[in-house]
Design an enzyme around this catalytic site. Structure first.
Site, short mmCIF file in Angstrom:
data_model
loop_
_atom_site.label_atom_id
_atom_site.label_comp_id
_atom_site.label_asym_id
_atom_site.label_seq_id
_atom_site.Cartn_x
_atom_site.Cartn_y
_atom_site.Cartn_z
N GLU A 278 1.70 -0.30 -5.02
CA GLU A 278 0.83 0.81 -5.41
C GLU A 278 1.70 2.06 -5.49
O GLU A 278 2.04 2.65 -4.47
CB GLU A 278 -0.28 1.02 -4.37
CG GLU A 278 -1.24 2.10 -4.81
CD GLU A 278 -2.09 2.69 -3.67
OE1 GLU A 278 -3.14 3.25 -3.97
OE2 GLU A 278 -1.68 2.61 -2.49
N ASP B 206 0.83 -1.20 0.00
CA ASP B 206 0.00 0.00 0.00
C ASP B 206 0.87 1.26 0.00
O ASP B 206 1.85 1.34 0.75
CB ASP B 206 -0.84 -0.05 1.29
CG ASP B 206 -1.93 1.00 1.34
OD1 ASP B 206 -2.69 1.08 0.38
OD2 ASP B 206 -2.01 1.71 2.36
C1 GLC Z 1 -4.24 2.98 -0.69
C2 GLC Z 1 -5.47 2.13 -0.75
C3 GLC Z 1 -6.62 2.93 -0.27
C4 GLC Z 1 -6.35 3.42 1.13
C5 GLC Z 1 -5.03 4.16 1.21
C6 GLC Z 1 -4.61 4.39 2.63
O1 GLC Z 1 -4.32 4.05 -1.57
O2 GLC Z 1 -5.65 1.62 -2.03
O3 GLC Z 1 -7.82 2.23 -0.33
O4 GLC Z 1 -7.35 4.29 1.56
O5 GLC Z 1 -4.01 3.45 0.59
O6 GLC Z 1 -4.20 3.19 3.20
#
Ligand code: GLC
Length: 555
Positions: A247, A205
């Site tokens: 991500e 994440d």
């Molecule tokens: C990432 C996740 C999202 C979450 C954020 C904070 O962007 O995909 O859903 O709110 O991280 O953890």
């Protein structure tokens, strides 16, 4: 690249399926999906050809951010079952040839986490420096909230602590202090713990925020990317096959460092955010160029790394890297109403309603997702064309329960519809019209089509493994991607425009006898000068494998 390596780098040719346990299948009728329910669905997933499940956060959490705000990295949210249930699921998945990865959320915790509670209440706590505290808001720190409209800033005053704490996300998600060696040890332990439970890696994440230290933390004795490299090495030392899928939604020219050096010693996979955003602009314009430009803007992935392709994920469909005008074009085309938009940068809709249910166009988009360079990642329900429920707040509009049957609670649960974790959509995209059971018995359904395309994608390693390049055409709507891998050549053609177009392609550097469409019965012979010429219907697509003289390929 030797054949042995091909076999080992499983993620290069995998089909990833993202789901949230709490919205997938409820086994005990409390309205919340659980691990025992998910276990019963493993054969469904194996049946459609999925071989890697990505579990969204399933850890204990007050659920202010749907589990991305956790209070214990080493446990399971008790609403979802016991550790025993988790282990049964893991065993079943493995038995059916499915690997499991899970969200690794280490940029922040919930403010309810015992570490944070101890940190804020006692300056001498061993957890004090697990978070980032400041007397004053630093001037050189990063600005820019992630959730405009919902989040006021990235520093919040805490009375108990008598200081400000840093949080890139919501105020209830304090950032962990990665400059603290003890935090780094803890993160290693978290990774080691879940690998020992059988995970094959993680979806990591918020990577850029996790590695961001400038103007936030005290000096880190190791450069963030060096630390990250160590962490990735640690991962594969513990479990050779494990991966980290990051991500990382940054500008294309800033992506490369997240793969690490030229051999790729950091993240094995990065989501292709630029490709996704370019695709929507291309669809809005019925023009291939924005998508092609996005693909060409990507850095070259190192040989043992990979892009992860997606058209929709669990968050808002972010269009943050488009210009304001471009974004507006996508909004006008696919989410004109204010309620469909969020944070000024994204849409909170799923694909089929955005395309007004046009099944040719929906298939075109998914064919392109499976055929673009990378590993396809499906968000649960995409295979049956689920829609969103705009009555559900914020980004969660796309996280409604999986629709298994046409019953009022969609076969997701025996609880009443108003007792479900989230309300189902009504109308055209409600369970009466969109569900697994009906589509399974319909040869023309999206689900049947997905099964066939997934089967074909798994048998087309050129896409995961090959070198790709864009083949030029004059037709405005056509995306033509050529793959070369070992002795194979594949040419995929997708028409983003509604009008038919002729693809006249120069592939004369290969000697070939016939091009066979892997998704249909088209077979084309080369023109006298070795060109590949094909008429492509509006919104049509073909995956053409060029057979070479004497080459024997499995069908
Ligand atoms: C990432 C996740 C999202 C979450 C954020 C904070 O962007 O995909 O859903 O709110 O991280 O953890």
């Amino acid at each position: 690249m030797s054949l042995e390596r091909t076999a080992d780098l499983w993620w290069k040719n995998a089909i990833i399926y993202c789901l949230d346990v709490e919205t997938f299948y409820d086994s005990d009728g409390d309205g919340i999906g659980d691990f025992a329910g998910l276990t019963r669905c493993v054969d469904y997933l194996a049946g459609i050809g999925v071989n890697c499940i990505w579990l969204m956060p399933f850890y204990p959490s007050p659920n202010r951010d749907d589990g991305y705000d956790l209070t214990d990295h080493y446990a399971i949210d008790e609403r979802l079952g016991t550790f025993g249930d988790f282990t049964e699921f893991m065993r079943t998945a493995r038995d059916r040839g499915i690997r499991v990865i899970a969200d690794l959320v280490v940029n922040h915790t919930s403010s309810d986490h015992p570490w944070f509670q101890s940190s804020r209440s006692d300056r001498n706590s061993r957890y004090r420096d697990y978070y980032v505290w400041r007397d004053e808001i630093p001037e050189d720190g990063p600005e820019g909230v992630v959730f405009p409209g919902e989040q006021e800033g990235v520093w919040t005053w805490d009375d108990a602590a008598g200081q400000y704490y840093h949080h890139r996300f919501m105020h209830h998600q304090p950032d962990l202090n990665v400059a603290n060696a003890e935090v780094r040890d803890e993160i290693r332990k978290v990774i080691g713990f879940w690998l020992a439970q059988g995970l094959s890696g993680f979806r990591v994440d918020a990577v850029p925020f996790f590695l961001e230290t400038e103007g936030i933390a005290e000096e880190m004795e190791i450069a963030p990317h060096d630390y990250f490299r160590n962490l990735c090495e640690f991962l594969t030392r513990r479990t050779g096959e494990a991966i980290m899928l990051g991500e990382v939604n940054v500008a294309p020219d800033q992506l490369a460092p997240f793969f690490g050096d030229e051999d790729g010693d950091e993240l094995q996979m990065l989501f292709n955010f630029p490709g996704m955003q370019g695709l929507y602009l291309g669809l809005a314009r019925k023009d291939a160029q924005p998508f092609v430009a996005a693909l060409l803007s990507l850095p070259q992935a190192p040989p043992e790394c990979q892009w992860a392709s997606f058209v929709r994920n669990h968050d808002e469909l972010t269009l943050d890297k488009l210009s304001d005008d471009e974004r507006q074009e996508v909004f006008d085309a696919f989410g004109p109403e204010e309620d469909m938009q969020i944070y000024g940068r994204g849409l909170r809709r799923r694909l089929p309603p955005m395309l007004a249910g046009d099944s040719d166009r929906i298939r075109l988009v998914y064919s392109l997702m499976f055929a673009m360079p990378g590993t396809p990642t499906i968000f649960y329900g995409e295979e049956i064309g689920m829609g969103e429920n705009l009555a559900v707040e914020g980004r969660r509009s796309v996280r409604t329960p999986m629709q298994w049957t046409d019953e009022p609670s969609a076969g997701f649960s025996t609880a009443d519809p108003d007792q479900l974790r989230r309300p189902l959509p009504e109308g055209a995209y409600g369970p009466a019209n969109v569900n697994v059971r009906a589509q399974r018995n319909d040869r023309d359904s999206l689900l049947t089509w997905f099964e066939r395309v997934i089967r074909q994608r798994r048998q087309t390693p050129e896409i995961g493994w090959g070198e790709w390049k864009i083949v030029d055409t004059d037709a405005r709507g056509l995306v033509v991607i050529r793959y070369d891998w070992q002795d194979r050549t594949l040419v995929t053609v997708h028409n983003l425009a509604a009008e038919a177009a002729k693809a006249d392609l120069d592939v004369s550097d290969v000697e070939w006898t016939v091009a066979r469409d892997l998704l249909g019965d088209t077979a084309i012979e080369p023109t006298g000068d070795g060109r590949l010429v094909i008429e492509v219907a509006g919104h049509g697509f073909h995956w053409l494998r060029l057979n070479k003289p004497g080459q024997r390929l499995t069908p």
